[in-house]
Scaffold this active site. Structure first.
Site, PDB file in Angstrom:
ATOM      1  N   ASP A  61       0.941  -1.110   0.042  1.00 55.16           N
ATOM      2  CA  ASP A  61      -0.110   0.135   0.064  1.00 55.16           C
ATOM      3  C   ASP A  61       0.859   0.985  -0.021  1.00 55.16           C
ATOM      4  O   ASP A  61       1.752   1.403   0.967  1.00 55.16           O
ATOM      5  CB  ASP A  61      -0.797  -0.029   1.298  1.00 55.16           C
ATOM      6  CG  ASP A  61      -1.839   1.106   1.165  1.00 55.16           C
ATOM      7  OD1 ASP A  61      -1.611   2.269   0.757  1.00 55.16           O
ATOM      8  OD2 ASP A  61      -2.962   0.834   1.967  1.00 55.16           O
ATOM      9  N   VAL A  62       0.866   2.029  -0.971  1.00 49.71           N
ATOM     10  CA  VAL A  62       1.841   3.191  -1.340  1.00 49.71           C
ATOM     11  C   VAL A  62       1.689   4.175  -0.180  1.00 49.71           C
ATOM     12  O   VAL A  62       2.589   5.021   0.219  1.00 49.71           O
ATOM     13  CB  VAL A  62       1.963   3.789  -2.651  1.00 49.71           C
ATOM     14  CG1 VAL A  62       2.221   2.467  -3.745  1.00 49.71           C
ATOM     15  CG2 VAL A  62       0.611   4.247  -2.869  1.00 49.71           C
ATOM     16  N   ASN A  88       2.567   5.171 -10.553  1.00 51.34           N
ATOM     17  CA  ASN A  88       1.236   5.255 -11.163  1.00 51.34           C
ATOM     18  C   ASN A  88      -0.130   4.892 -10.291  1.00 51.34           C
ATOM     19  O   ASN A  88      -1.061   5.136 -10.687  1.00 51.34           O
ATOM     20  CB  ASN A  88       1.391   4.347 -12.348  1.00 51.34           C
ATOM     21  CG  ASN A  88      -0.058   3.635 -12.938  1.00 51.34           C
ATOM     22  OD1 ASN A  88      -0.634   4.403 -13.666  1.00 51.34           O
ATOM     23  ND2 ASN A  88      -0.558   2.600 -12.503  1.00 51.34           N
ATOM     24  N   TYR A 152      -8.914  14.314  -5.592  1.00 50.14           N
ATOM     25  CA  TYR A 152      -8.333  14.052  -6.660  1.00 50.14           C
ATOM     26  C   TYR A 152      -7.564  15.328  -7.471  1.00 50.14           C
ATOM     27  O   TYR A 152      -6.106  15.022  -7.534  1.00 50.14           O
ATOM     28  CB  TYR A 152      -9.060  13.275  -7.873  1.00 50.14           C
ATOM     29  CG  TYR A 152      -8.600  12.573  -9.020  1.00 50.14           C
ATOM     30  CD1 TYR A 152      -7.487  11.376  -8.760  1.00 50.14           C
ATOM     31  CD2 TYR A 152      -8.507  13.147 -10.319  1.00 50.14           C
ATOM     32  CE1 TYR A 152      -7.042  10.771  -9.890  1.00 50.14           C
ATOM     33  CE2 TYR A 152      -7.582  12.612 -11.242  1.00 50.14           C
ATOM     34  CZ  TYR A 152      -7.233  11.335 -11.256  1.00 50.14           C
ATOM     35  OH  TYR A 152      -6.409  10.980 -12.398  1.00 50.14           O
ATOM     36  N   LYS A 156      -3.372  15.526  -7.416  1.00 50.71           N
ATOM     37  CA  LYS A 156      -2.461  15.414  -8.753  1.00 50.71           C
ATOM     38  C   LYS A 156      -1.938  16.681  -8.837  1.00 50.71           C
ATOM     39  O   LYS A 156      -0.882  16.770  -9.396  1.00 50.71           O
ATOM     40  CB  LYS A 156      -3.493  15.044  -9.880  1.00 50.71           C
ATOM     41  CG  LYS A 156      -4.084  13.468 -10.042  1.00 50.71           C
ATOM     42  CD  LYS A 156      -2.855  12.664 -10.164  1.00 50.71           C
ATOM     43  CE  LYS A 156      -3.351  11.094 -10.371  1.00 50.71           C
ATOM     44  NZ  LYS A 156      -2.231  10.362 -10.387  1.00 50.71           N
ATOM     45  N   THR A 187     -10.042   2.286 -18.164  1.00 50.08           N
ATOM     46  CA  THR A 187      -9.635   1.473 -17.274  1.00 50.08           C
ATOM     47  C   THR A 187     -10.804   1.333 -16.269  1.00 50.08           C
ATOM     48  O   THR A 187     -12.156   2.109 -16.633  1.00 50.08           O
ATOM     49  CB  THR A 187      -8.493   2.016 -16.463  1.00 50.08           C
ATOM     50  OG1 THR A 187      -8.883   3.156 -15.900  1.00 50.08           O
ATOM     51  CG2 THR A 187      -7.275   2.297 -17.420  1.00 50.08           C
TER      52      THR A 187
END
Ligand code: NAP
Length: 250
Positions: A61-62, A88, A152, A156, A187
């Site tokens: 888990d990053v 990513n 989000y 980003k 995706t």
């Protein structure tokens, strides 16, 4: 073309990350596939090995720095070095207005999309030899707000500043860093966006999105020496010159 290089791809259990891992391996790099769903990563790594490539998988888990450092140590243990980080891993949730978003969900998004990216960079910098390459998978959302995506977009946007900060502090002859916004890509993330119905991106049809092979081609090209004049930049699929140089069809 990338023989002897060792790459970590985060978020490699599906989508853009899985396709990028396949493409890096097809070009000769040894690839460590990283995501929470280690079984999915193992399956893709096995497929790469069956096709003659070198790949392994580690669950991580990053958003947990201890897991990140362990994943990087395991990569160097498995393949002897580290040359490339493809940052990513990412989540679109929570899709909710600024007024309504759950505070913990909002913070969790930043922990994965921004802090997780930084954790990977920190661990990779410690493991790179004389040179390294980092591709931070960015988004148009880093530069323009979208309704319901405040977490989000903020994450980003932060990642884009992380890219610039790395480029400022570390000379590009040591570490080449790129931000890459892949456009909209077909995706599971886009399936979640479609199901939400909240903003114009959710109204796009599946066939309007890029196939995963398109970002995989560009990201893999950015990892190569010939992209070095673009180091330090936030790049975008809309850049015709980049598409041509990366070898995409017109
Ligand atoms: P996806 O199909 O939903 O895949 C996301 C990947 O990230 C999965 O492998 C997931 O694996 C991994 N991930 C999520 N949280 C993680 C965590 N805490 N630790 C480790 N891995 C984690 O999404 P995608 O469309 O391929 O997106 C890949 C990247 O491209 C993201 O950064 C996304 O923001 C960016 N992007 C996508 C689009 C698009 O249109 N698709 C557009 C612009 C930018 P696990 O769940 O197994 O952990």
């Amino acid at each position: 073309m990338m023989a002897g290089k060792v790459a970590i791809v985060t978020g490699a259990s599906k989508g853009i990350g899985a396709a990028t891992a396949r493409e890096l391996a097809a070009q000769g790099a040894a690839v460590m596939l990283v995501a929470r769903n280690v079984e999915a990563c193992e399956e893709i790594a096995a497929e790469i090995r069956t096709n003659g490539g070198q790949a392994s998988a580690v669950g991580c888990d990053v958003s947990d720095f201890a897991q990140v450092t362990s994943a990087v140590v395991k990569t160097v243990g498995a393949f002897g070095r580290l040359d490339i980080l493809v940052n990513n891993a990412g989540v679109i949730e929570p899709i909710a207005s600024v007024r309504d978003a759950d505070p913990q969900d909002w913070a969790d998004s930043i922990s994965i999309n921004l802090a997780g990216a930084y954790f990977m960079v920190k661990a990779a910098l410690a493991a790179f030899g004389d040179n390294g390459v980092i591709v931070n998978v960015s988004s148009g959302a880093a530069h323009a707000p979208r309704e319901g995506w405040s977490a989000y977009c903020a994450g980003k946007a932060g990642m884009a500043m992380l890219t610039r900060s790395i480029a400022l502090e570390i000379p590009s002859d040591k570490v080449r860093v790129y931000g890459y916004a892949p456009g909209t890509v077909d995706t599971e993330m886009q399936a979640v966006i479609r199901a939400s119905g909240v903003n114009p991106i959710s109204q796009m049809k599946r066939e309007d999105h890029w196939p995963v092979e398109t970002p995989a081609t560009v990201i893999t090209w950015l990892c190569r020496e010939e992209a070095s004049d673009l180091a330090g930049q936030e790049l975008n699929i809309n850049d015709e010159n980049l598409r041509r140089r990366a070898g995409l069809p017109k």
